[in-house]
Design a protein around this motif. Structure first.
Motif, PDB file in Angstrom:
ATOM      1  N   UNK A 176       0.818  -1.210   0.000  1.00 18.36           N
ATOM      2  CA  UNK A 176       0.000   0.000   0.000  1.00 18.36           C
ATOM      3  C   UNK A 176       0.848   1.255   0.000  1.00 18.36           C
ATOM      4  N   UNK A 177       1.841   1.298   0.892  1.00 20.38           N
ATOM      5  CA  UNK A 177       2.660   2.515   0.993  1.00 20.38           C
ATOM      6  C   UNK A 177       3.500   2.693  -0.263  1.00 20.38           C
ATOM      7  N   UNK A 178       4.088   1.586  -0.768  1.00 17.14           N
ATOM      8  CA  UNK A 178       4.914   1.701  -1.977  1.00 17.14           C
ATOM      9  C   UNK A 178       4.072   2.189  -3.152  1.00 17.14           C
ATOM     10  N   UNK A 179       2.889   1.584  -3.334  1.00 16.99           N
ATOM     11  CA  UNK A 179       2.036   1.982  -4.454  1.00 16.99           C
ATOM     12  C   UNK A 179       1.644   3.447  -4.333  1.00 16.99           C
ATOM     13  N   UNK A 180       1.233   3.821  -3.153  1.00 23.64           N
ATOM     14  CA  UNK A 180       0.773   5.191  -2.940  1.00 23.64           C
ATOM     15  C   UNK A 180       1.883   6.200  -3.219  1.00 23.64           C
ATOM     16  N   UNK A 181       3.077   5.969  -2.631  1.00 25.07           N
ATOM     17  CA  UNK A 181       4.152   6.940  -2.846  1.00 25.07           C
ATOM     18  C   UNK A 181       4.635   6.939  -4.290  1.00 25.07           C
ATOM     19  N   UNK A 182       4.658   5.753  -4.946  1.00 26.44           N
ATOM     20  CA  UNK A 182       5.093   5.751  -6.348  1.00 26.44           C
ATOM     21  C   UNK A 182       4.178   6.623  -7.187  1.00 26.44           C
ATOM     22  N   UNK A 183       2.871   6.463  -6.995  1.00 33.52           N
ATOM     23  CA  UNK A 183       1.930   7.256  -7.776  1.00 33.52           C
ATOM     24  C   UNK A 183       2.135   8.739  -7.475  1.00 33.52           C
ATOM     25  N   UNK A 184       2.279   9.049  -6.183  1.00 38.14           N
ATOM     26  CA  UNK A 184       2.472  10.438  -5.774  1.00 38.14           C
ATOM     27  C   UNK A 184       3.714  11.034  -6.435  1.00 38.14           C
ATOM     28  N   UNK A 185       4.830  10.277  -6.377  1.00 37.62           N
ATOM     29  CA  UNK A 185       6.087  10.787  -6.938  1.00 37.62           C
ATOM     30  C   UNK A 185       5.934  11.024  -8.428  1.00 37.62           C
ATOM     31  N   UNK A 186       5.305  10.064  -9.131  1.00 36.13           N
ATOM     32  CA  UNK A 186       5.209  10.222 -10.575  1.00 36.13           C
ATOM     33  C   UNK A 186       4.314  11.390 -10.958  1.00 36.13           C
ATOM     34  N   UNK A 187       3.220  11.568 -10.241  1.00 37.50           N
ATOM     35  CA  UNK A 187       2.351  12.709 -10.542  1.00 37.50           C
ATOM     36  C   UNK A 187       3.072  14.024 -10.261  1.00 37.50           C
ATOM     37  N   UNK A 188       3.797  14.077  -9.141  1.00 32.45           N
ATOM     38  CA  UNK A 188       4.503  15.313  -8.817  1.00 32.45           C
ATOM     39  C   UNK A 188       5.609  15.599  -9.828  1.00 32.45           C
ATOM     40  N   UNK A 189       6.296  14.515 -10.265  1.00 31.74           N
ATOM     41  CA  UNK A 189       7.322  14.695 -11.291  1.00 31.74           C
ATOM     42  C   UNK A 189       6.722  15.270 -12.567  1.00 31.74           C
ATOM     43  N   UNK A 190       5.538  14.764 -12.929  1.00 33.64           N
ATOM     44  CA  UNK A 190       4.857  15.274 -14.112  1.00 33.64           C
ATOM     45  C   UNK A 190       4.541  16.759 -13.927  1.00 33.64           C
ATOM     46  N   UNK A 191       4.047  17.101 -12.732  1.00 33.74           N
ATOM     47  CA  UNK A 191       3.727  18.502 -12.458  1.00 33.74           C
ATOM     48  C   UNK A 191       4.972  19.376 -12.595  1.00 33.74           C
ATOM     49  N   UNK A 192       6.112  18.863 -12.110  1.00 31.39           N
ATOM     50  CA  UNK A 192       7.359  19.626 -12.215  1.00 31.39           C
ATOM     51  C   UNK A 192       7.722  19.854 -13.672  1.00 31.39           C
ATOM     52  N   UNK A 193       7.595  18.784 -14.499  1.00 26.64           N
ATOM     53  CA  UNK A 193       7.937  18.919 -15.914  1.00 26.64           C
ATOM     54  C   UNK A 193       7.035  19.931 -16.607  1.00 26.64           C
ATOM     55  N   UNK A 194       5.752  19.919 -16.249  1.00 25.25           N
ATOM     56  CA  UNK A 194       4.827  20.875 -16.855  1.00 25.25           C
ATOM     57  C   UNK A 194       5.208  22.293 -16.445  1.00 25.25           C
ATOM     58  N   UNK A 195       5.505  22.464 -15.143  1.00 24.96           N
ATOM     59  CA  UNK A 195       5.898  23.780 -14.657  1.00 24.96           C
ATOM     60  C   UNK A 195       7.153  24.258 -15.368  1.00 24.96           C
ATOM     61  N   UNK A 196       8.077  23.330 -15.591  1.00 34.89           N
ATOM     62  CA  UNK A 196       9.334  23.660 -16.261  1.00 34.89           C
ATOM     63  C   UNK A 196       9.064  24.208 -17.656  1.00 34.89           C
ATOM     64  N   UNK A 197       8.136  23.534 -18.367  1.00 40.22           N
ATOM     65  CA  UNK A 197       7.788  23.983 -19.707  1.00 40.22           C
ATOM     66  C   UNK A 197       7.132  25.356 -19.696  1.00 40.22           C
ATOM     67  N   UNK A 198       6.345  25.624 -18.654  1.00 38.50           N
ATOM     68  CA  UNK A 198       5.669  26.917 -18.586  1.00 38.50           C
ATOM     69  C   UNK A 198       6.665  28.038 -18.287  1.00 38.50           C
ATOM     70  N   UNK A 199       7.653  27.746 -17.429  1.00 34.93           N
ATOM     71  CA  UNK A 199       8.609  28.793 -17.047  1.00 34.93           C
ATOM     72  C   UNK A 199       9.592  29.062 -18.168  1.00 34.93           C
ATOM     73  N   UNK A 200      10.086  27.989 -18.786  1.00 33.06           N
ATOM     74  CA  UNK A 200      11.136  28.149 -19.789  1.00 33.06           C
ATOM     75  C   UNK A 200      10.550  27.976 -21.185  1.00 33.06           C
ATOM     76  N   UNK A 201      10.336  29.067 -21.910  1.00 36.13           N
ATOM     77  CA  UNK A 201       9.702  28.956 -23.225  1.00 36.13           C
ATOM     78  C   UNK A 201      10.566  28.214 -24.239  1.00 36.13           C
ATOM     79  N   UNK A 202      11.855  27.988 -23.917  1.00 34.95           N
ATOM     80  CA  UNK A 202      12.697  27.279 -24.876  1.00 34.95           C
ATOM     81  C   UNK A 202      12.353  25.791 -24.925  1.00 34.95           C
ATOM     82  N   UNK A 203      11.664  25.297 -23.894  1.00 31.60           N
ATOM     83  CA  UNK A 203      11.364  23.867 -23.832  1.00 31.60           C
ATOM     84  C   UNK A 203      10.004  23.587 -24.437  1.00 31.60           C
TER      85      UNK A 203
END
Lengths: 346, 306
Positions: B277-304
């Motif tokens: 349960x804990x592994x599944x939950x944290x894996x999903x959390x980490x991957x979603x947050x990583x995705x959010x970071x990548x999206x934010x990165x694209x929004x901040x840096x127009x070169x990406x």
């Protein structure tokens, strides 16, 4: 560009003639391409890239400090315990016969409370000399750091060089795998691995630890090596090797890998402290090194039990570990500046 | 951009399944069992236990049931914490860990960016050297050393702050754990900010901004920071992974009832549903947050572009 290389040449000629160095090495190696060009020319002139890097490293006071401290701590861990045993009869598992001595003494204190040199770091709750335990723990901590780094080096360099050299679809798949592994909560898997397989024999646990830490710390190494190999693989010497019919594995390991050694050494130096930190973290949780072996992490964990009454039992192993990591980090930063001037953050 | 997000979301599902299968395989391949930590059981009782937990079925049936549970989001009952479902435990422990992690990362971000920017603007000044030395210290002192030292000073000698236990939010109990957890990120963020800002402050567009007469404050806050903080944004991904191991230690030191503490106990007890349960939950959390970071990165840096 041409002006700069002229300067570089004069700089080298000056050293060859034994005159003082007029141009600093930083100016001599303005960018990567020239650094590699310089390597060829310097081979003629007799100043190798390595000696140049060494000189730059020696000028960095913090890096030299780190180097000296690391050497001292490694030496002390290696030869310290036998000396302590010879001088005081205390070893890390020596629990005194005299029941009056089975208790914790503060640093520099004799059993009767007066000043004494016998235990510079005090004793632990079983009356064992803490200095001897910290030095023995240092052996394990440094060993874990070095061996796991070597494991990560082997996997990372082979993987990264293969991906970078083959390129195309293979590269794409291999690096996508690395990306995926990056995103995994691998520390959780390591914890489960050590918890369910461990706790049998101390030696088995140690080997498990080497494998677990080595197999998760190669990712960054693979990325760095791949990047370097991609920038090298289209150069003439590889073309020449391919034209003369050298096999692909041989090109990768005999021609490409030696040329990416600089950055690899830098990252290996920086991997050692991070692996040591992870080992200490696992030992702190009781999953790493098992008694009777000790590491800095397990000593700190033991010391915390008695922190209110015997604070030195936690402070000395912790401070030794912090000093070692501090020195290794400075050494790594210094090596990066010396071997890879382009990476330097101004 | 939209297609990028969909693709990443779709890839998350098999990834989480791989992580869970790996964890499950590890637990199952290891010798012993969750009930075998104490003395040997009479065969009849052992048979009953195996039947009750479905261990007498072939492995693929058990594996399938486990995966089914995960897909339905119901991880079953904990083996050790009698009468509690894994979902209940997750719901109790997550707020503790999330509070710790968010406060620590927020503090690290504010202090780290401020120190890094100051150090870059006043490069080679005493301020620069002091803050970078402190940052190196923060990276080198392990959190399980820093935490006890803080407890020693502020709780056991000065009696200012409580040394352990959870006191809800907000409470004084949070001060020491959050400080301990944030030290490393503070140090990393300060170093990254300094490096990023130094590079940007040298670039042509900053010279242009200065040349057109903007105040130094506008140059730094509005122009330089946007580019200079990119390394900090991309550090958020690795930081999340760190944050998990960090909270484990901090929860351990300060005896906090968070996810990490329960995870260690579950691993040592071989409490399989709770581990999964804990592994599944944290894996999903980490991957979603990583995705959010990548999206934010694209929004901040127009070169990406994705």
């Amino acid at each position: 560009m041409s002006e700069r290389s002229d300067e570089r040449l004069t700089g080298i000629e000056d050293t060859v003639n034994g005159k003082p160095h007029l141009i600093s090495p930083e100016e001599m190696v303005p960018d990567r391409a020239e650094a590699f060009g310089a390597q060829d020319e310097e081979a003629v002139a007799g100043v190798s890239l390595w000696r140049d890097a060494w000189r730059r490293l020696l000028r960095n006071k913090l890096a030299v400090f780190g180097l000296i401290v690391v050497i001292l701590i490694a030496l002390a861990s290696l030869i310290g315990p036998p000396i302590i045993r010879w001088a005081t009869g205390y070893t890390y598992d020596y629990i005194p016969r005299d029941p009056d001595l089975i208790r914790a003494f503060p640093p520099f204190t004799a059993p009767d409370g007066s000043f004494s040199w016998a235990h510079p770091m005090g004793t632990d709750t079983a009356g064992r000399d803490l200095l001897a335990r910290v030095l023995i723990g240092g052996r394990i901590s440094l060993l874990v750091g070095i061996i796991s780094t070597l494991v990560s080096l082997l996997i990372g360099v082979a993987y990264g060089a293969t991906a970078g050299y083959l390129g195309g679809r293979v590269d794409n798949v291999m690096m996508r795998i690395v990306d995926v592994l990056y995103a995994l909560p691998y520390m959780m898997i390591v914890i489960v691995l050590l918890a369910v397989f461990g706790q049998r024999s101390p030696m088995g646990q140690l080997i498990l630890l080497f494998i677990a830490l080595g197999s998760v710390s190669w990712l960054t190494m693979a990325r760095i090596v791949r990047g370097q190999v991609i920038s090298l693989k289209n150069q003439e010497f590889i073309l020449a090797a391919r034209a003369t019919g050298v096999s692909t594995p041989k090109i990768i390991f005999r021609h490409l890998v030696p040329n990416v050694l600089g950055p690899v050494i830098v990252y290996a130096t920086l991997t050692v402290p991070s692996v040591m930190l992870q080992e200490a973290f696992l030992s702190f949780l009781g999953l790493g090194v098992q008694a009777p072996l000790s590491s800095w992490g397990s000593l700190v964990a033991e010391g915390i039990q008695n922190i209110a009454i015997f604070p030195w039992q936690m402070i000395f192993p912790g401070a030794t570990m912090a000093l070692t990591l501090f020195s290794l980090n400075f050494l790594g930063d210094g090596l990066r500046d010396a071997l890879d001037p382009q990476m330097r953050k101004v | 951009m939209f297609r990028f997000i969909i693709r990443r979301l779709v890839i998350t599902v098999p990834l989480v399944l791989v992580v869970i299968s790996l964890t499950w395989g590890l637990i199952r391949l290891a010798p012993g069992n969750f009930y075998s930590s104490e003395k040997a059981l009479p065969p009849a009782i052992e048979k009953n236990i195996r039947e009750k937990y479905g261990l007498d079925k072939p492995w693929y049936v058990q594996y399938g049931r486990m995966i089914g549970n995960v897909l339905r989001g119901d991880f079953g009952l904990s083996l050790r914490y009698q009468g509690q479902s894994v979902n209940q435990i997750l719901a109790q422990t997550l707020p503790v860990s999330a509070t710790l992690g968010l406060l620590a990362y927020g503090l690290a971000l504010v202090v780290g960016v401020a120190a890094g920017t100051l150090a870059a603007v006043k490069q080679n000044s005493r301020l620069d050297y002091i803050s970078m030395a402190l940052a190196m210290l923060g990276i080198s002192v392990p959190n399980f050393v820093l935490g006890p030292i803080l407890v020693l000073i502020f709780s056991l000698n000065l009696y200012w702050l409580p040394p352990s236990r959870w006191g809800g939010f907000p409470s004084w109990n949070l001060v020491l754990p959050v400080l301990t957890l944030s030290a490393v990120y503070m140090a990393y963020i300060a170093r990254l900010t300094r490096a990023g800002m130094l590079e940007v402050l040298r670039s042509d567009y900053i010279r242009t901004a200065r040349a057109k007469g903007l105040s130094e404050r506008a140059v730094i806050f509005r122009h330089a920071m946007r580019g200079g903080l990119l390394p900090v944004v991309s550090f958020t991904g690795p930081a999340l992974a760190f944050l998990i191991s960090g909270t484990v230690v901090v929860e351990r030191i300060f005896a906090l009832p968070g996810l990490g503490n329960y995870f260690i106990n579950a691993s040592l007890n071989r409490d399989e549903p709770l581990i999964i349960g804990i592994v599944a939950f944290t894996s999903i959390l980490i991957m979603l947050l990583n995705l959010a970071v990548d999206i934010a990165y694209g929004l901040i840096d127009p070169r990406i572009r994705y």
